[in-house]
Write a protein that holds these residues in place. Structure first.
Motif, mmCIF file in Angstrom:
data_model
loop_
_atom_site.group_PDB
_atom_site.id
_atom_site.type_symbol
_atom_site.label_atom_id
_atom_site.label_comp_id
_atom_site.label_asym_id
_atom_site.label_seq_id
_atom_site.Cartn_x
_atom_site.Cartn_y
_atom_site.Cartn_z
ATOM 1 N N MET A 1 0.837 -1.197 0.000
ATOM 2 C CA MET A 1 0.000 0.000 0.000
ATOM 3 C C MET A 1 0.876 1.253 0.000
ATOM 4 O O MET A 1 1.922 1.278 0.621
ATOM 5 C CB MET A 1 -0.905 0.021 1.245
ATOM 6 N N SER A 2 0.436 2.247 -0.679
ATOM 7 C CA SER A 2 1.189 3.486 -0.755
ATOM 8 C C SER A 2 0.569 4.538 0.154
ATOM 9 O O SER A 2 -0.544 4.377 0.654
ATOM 10 C CB SER A 2 1.202 3.992 -2.201
ATOM 11 N N ILE B 1 -1.252 7.969 1.244
ATOM 12 C CA ILE B 1 -2.328 8.773 0.652
ATOM 13 C C ILE B 1 -1.723 10.098 0.204
ATOM 14 O O ILE B 1 -1.003 10.744 0.966
ATOM 15 C CB ILE B 1 -3.440 9.030 1.685
ATOM 16 N N PRO B 2 -1.985 10.518 -1.016
ATOM 17 C CA PRO B 2 -1.401 11.787 -1.473
ATOM 18 C C PRO B 2 -1.928 12.970 -0.685
ATOM 19 O O PRO B 2 -3.071 12.985 -0.233
ATOM 20 C CB PRO B 2 -1.825 11.858 -2.948
ATOM 21 N N SER C 1 -8.074 23.283 2.153
ATOM 22 C CA SER C 1 -9.295 23.961 1.694
ATOM 23 C C SER C 1 -10.279 22.978 1.065
ATOM 24 O O SER C 1 -11.491 23.232 1.059
ATOM 25 C CB SER C 1 -8.936 25.060 0.688
ATOM 26 N N LEU C 2 -9.761 21.886 0.551
ATOM 27 C CA LEU C 2 -10.667 20.898 -0.040
ATOM 28 C C LEU C 2 -11.467 20.157 1.019
ATOM 29 O O LEU C 2 -12.504 19.565 0.738
ATOM 30 C CB LEU C 2 -9.881 19.892 -0.887
ATOM 31 N N ARG D 1 -12.897 9.160 4.780
ATOM 32 C CA ARG D 1 -13.219 7.984 5.575
ATOM 33 C C ARG D 1 -12.774 6.735 4.839
ATOM 34 O O ARG D 1 -12.931 6.632 3.621
ATOM 35 C CB ARG D 1 -14.731 7.924 5.812
ATOM 36 N N SER D 2 -12.239 5.792 5.564
ATOM 37 C CA SER D 2 -11.821 4.535 4.955
ATOM 38 C C SER D 2 -12.888 3.469 5.170
ATOM 39 O O SER D 2 -13.798 3.635 5.985
ATOM 40 C CB SER D 2 -10.495 4.071 5.563
ATOM 41 N N VAL D 3 -12.760 2.427 4.420
ATOM 42 C CA VAL D 3 -13.670 1.290 4.547
ATOM 43 C C VAL D 3 -12.831 0.054 4.824
ATOM 44 O O VAL D 3 -11.840 -0.185 4.126
ATOM 45 C CB VAL D 3 -14.499 1.091 3.260
ATOM 46 N N ALA D 4 -13.200 -0.700 5.842
ATOM 47 C CA ALA D 4 -12.464 -1.903 6.190
ATOM 48 C C ALA D 4 -13.381 -3.119 6.107
ATOM 49 O O ALA D 4 -14.374 -3.202 6.843
ATOM 50 C CB ALA D 4 -11.870 -1.782 7.603
ATOM 51 N N ASN D 5 -13.079 -3.979 5.199
ATOM 52 C CA ASN D 5 -13.754 -5.285 5.166
ATOM 53 C C ASN D 5 -15.260 -5.140 5.009
ATOM 54 O O ASN D 5 -15.730 -4.283 4.291
ATOM 55 C CB ASN D 5 -13.375 -6.093 6.411
ATOM 56 N N GLU E 1 2.766 -7.537 -0.478
ATOM 57 C CA GLU E 1 2.367 -6.285 0.180
ATOM 58 C C GLU E 1 1.520 -6.601 1.403
ATOM 59 O O GLU E 1 1.548 -5.867 2.404
ATOM 60 C CB GLU E 1 1.580 -5.409 -0.785
ATOM 61 N N TRP F 1 -14.665 -12.134 1.957
ATOM 62 C CA TRP F 1 -13.325 -11.888 2.526
ATOM 63 C C TRP F 1 -13.311 -12.133 4.029
ATOM 64 O O TRP F 1 -12.425 -12.806 4.549
ATOM 65 C CB TRP F 1 -12.928 -10.461 2.177
ATOM 66 N N ASN G 1 -16.220 -6.221 11.285
ATOM 67 C CA ASN G 1 -15.210 -5.891 10.269
ATOM 68 C C ASN G 1 -13.955 -5.314 10.897
ATOM 69 O O ASN G 1 -12.892 -5.318 10.279
ATOM 70 C CB ASN G 1 -15.783 -4.891 9.250
ATOM 71 N N ILE H 1 -17.893 -5.002 -0.567
ATOM 72 C CA ILE H 1 -17.117 -3.937 0.070
ATOM 73 C C ILE H 1 -17.348 -2.625 -0.665
ATOM 74 O O ILE H 1 -17.378 -1.545 -0.074
ATOM 75 C CB ILE H 1 -15.631 -4.325 0.149
ATOM 76 N N MET I 1 -22.022 4.459 2.684
ATOM 77 C CA MET I 1 -21.551 5.567 3.518
ATOM 78 C C MET I 1 -21.784 6.927 2.861
ATOM 79 O O MET I 1 -21.654 7.957 3.518
ATOM 80 C CB MET I 1 -20.063 5.391 3.825
ATOM 81 N N GLN J 1 -2.538 10.622 -7.392
ATOM 82 C CA GLN J 1 -1.447 9.672 -7.560
ATOM 83 C C GLN J 1 -1.989 8.260 -7.354
ATOM 84 O O GLN J 1 -3.029 8.079 -6.725
ATOM 85 C CB GLN J 1 -0.353 9.943 -6.516
ATOM 86 N N TRP K 1 -2.769 4.919 -5.691
ATOM 87 C CA TRP K 1 -2.946 4.674 -4.271
ATOM 88 C C TRP K 1 -3.573 3.303 -4.086
ATOM 89 O O TRP K 1 -4.486 2.938 -4.805
ATOM 90 C CB TRP K 1 -3.845 5.752 -3.679
ATOM 91 N N PHE K 2 -3.069 2.570 -3.141
ATOM 92 C CA PHE K 2 -3.593 1.242 -2.890
ATOM 93 C C PHE K 2 -4.060 1.141 -1.450
ATOM 94 O O PHE K 2 -3.464 1.703 -0.542
ATOM 95 C CB PHE K 2 -2.520 0.170 -3.131
ATOM 96 N N ALA L 1 -7.772 -4.818 0.989
ATOM 97 C CA ALA L 1 -9.135 -5.306 0.838
ATOM 98 C C ALA L 1 -9.958 -4.392 -0.052
ATOM 99 O O ALA L 1 -11.098 -4.081 0.233
ATOM 100 C CB ALA L 1 -9.812 -5.456 2.195
#
Lengths: 75, 267
Positions: A1-2, A4-5, A10-11, A19-23, B61, B99, B116, B164, B171, B259, B261-262, B265
């Motif tokens: 994983m890289s 986050i840019p 202001s954005l 927000r991220s999403v997990a599983n 990874e 998953w 989760n 997913i 959301m 850019q 981005w990974f 899951a």
């Protein structure tokens, strides 16, 4: 994983959220499949034989197809 | 839905694609067919989606949690055996395996229907063997019955890309405009869901990926175009007639440097 840019604050101003999403949860699955049973989702599946799994992964990595690769182990 | 029972191979083995180590190609081998215990079911795999997370595992990874490992967490198949406590499904049922293949069931997250986020999860095709094989074991409590309207090959991508993707889509709440960054397996499913729910879909792809942009438009995206660096100021001013309508509330987004981005899951 890289990483986050970065982006200008202001954005995000104005109570916007990142927000991220997990599983997934059991409830997600029940809600999604209930919905999927009432609408038409045409998943574009690209079939591969089980023994061609490496080729499927390579094609996914290279972006060679649209949709989703699917292995068919019984074929 | 009931399907005819499948037969095991006469010698109790199955074909499987094994990941011995990161970066190594998967190896076709014959391995023993596993047997379900307790809450588990044995599934004759008819289809298994290939997810980008599988690539992350194969590339190291996400370091593989076992070796050898059978990848695959978008499994569709028919139950052939059930464990003593697996009362959720019967032999002959068609099931889908996602998953998240298990969780501790007693932590604060599991108790709050947020399994989760469980700290000791079991992921299919990562902590336990997955569906790149003729048979797979799964905890029946984490399997899903699948709508009959989807055949096996079209149901498989729904089990991660769809599921997913749907969690992320849900959301967005009542948002009218949905931006999809990257138009892979998840986006192509969620775009259809969003469009059928009368949302406006805007699809951002790798620069110059005309094929995926056209694919997005064919699925109902109102606009599809490049994610471009900041210096390319014209990135959101396509000449296409599919540009957003001139609503008084609409404002062209300010250019953002995008850019690669990974995330885990994700598809």
């Amino acid at each position: 994983m890289s990483d986050i840019p970065r982006f200008p604050y202001s954005l995000l101003w104005g109570e916007r959220m990142v927000r991220s999403v997990a599983n997934l949860t059991r409830a997600d699955g029940e809600a999604f499949f209930t919905l999927a049973d009432t609408i038409d989702i045409h998943a574009k599946s690209v079939p591969f034989a089980l023994e061609d799994a490496n080729r499927a992964l390579a094609a996914l990595r290279a972006g060679e197809f649209d949709g989703a690769a699917v292995l068919l182990p019984q074929s | 839905m009931k399907y005819p029972l499948s037969r095991h191979s006469s010698d109790g083995t199955m074909r499987a694609m094994l990941l011995d180590a990161p970066h190594a190609p998967l190896r076709l081998a014959r391995v023993p067919i596993p047997f379900p215990s307790d809450f588990e079911v044995l599934i004759r795999v008819s289809a298994c989606g290939v997810c980008r997370t599988d690539l992350h595992i194969a590339d190291g990874e996400l370091p593989p949690h076992r070796s050898p490992l059978i990848l695959g967490h978008e499994i569709v198949g028919v139950v052939t055996h059930v464990g003593e406590l697996a009362l959720h499904f019967s032999v002959g049922d068609r099931v889908g395996v996602p998953w998240l293949g298990g969780s501790c069931r007693h932590c604060v997250y599991c108790g709050g229907h947020r399994e989760n986020l469980c700290d000791t999860p079991t992921f299919t095709g990562y902590d336990r063997d997955g569906g790149y094989a003729e048979y797979a074991i799964a905890d029946a409590r984490y399997c899903f019955a699948l709508p009959a309207r989807y055949d096996d090959i079209r149901a498989a991508p729904l089990l991660c890309a769809g599921l997913i993707g749907y969690r992320a889509y849900a959301m967005t709440g009542n948002a009218k405009r949905i931006g999809l960054y990257g138009f892979g397996a998840a986006a192509h499913i969620i775009a259809q869901v969003a469009c059928q729910q009368k949302k406006e879909v805007y699809a951002f792809t790798r620069p110059g990926d005309a094929r995926s942009q056209e694919f997005a438009r064919s699925l109902g995206a109102r606009w599809a175009g490049d994610s471009m660096p900041l210096r390319q100021r014209c990135w959101m001013r396509p000449s296409s007639s599919r540009r957003p309508g001139r609503s008084s509330r609409w404002r062209w987004p300010r250019p953002v440097k995008v850019q690669p981005w990974f995330a885990p899951a994700s598809t």
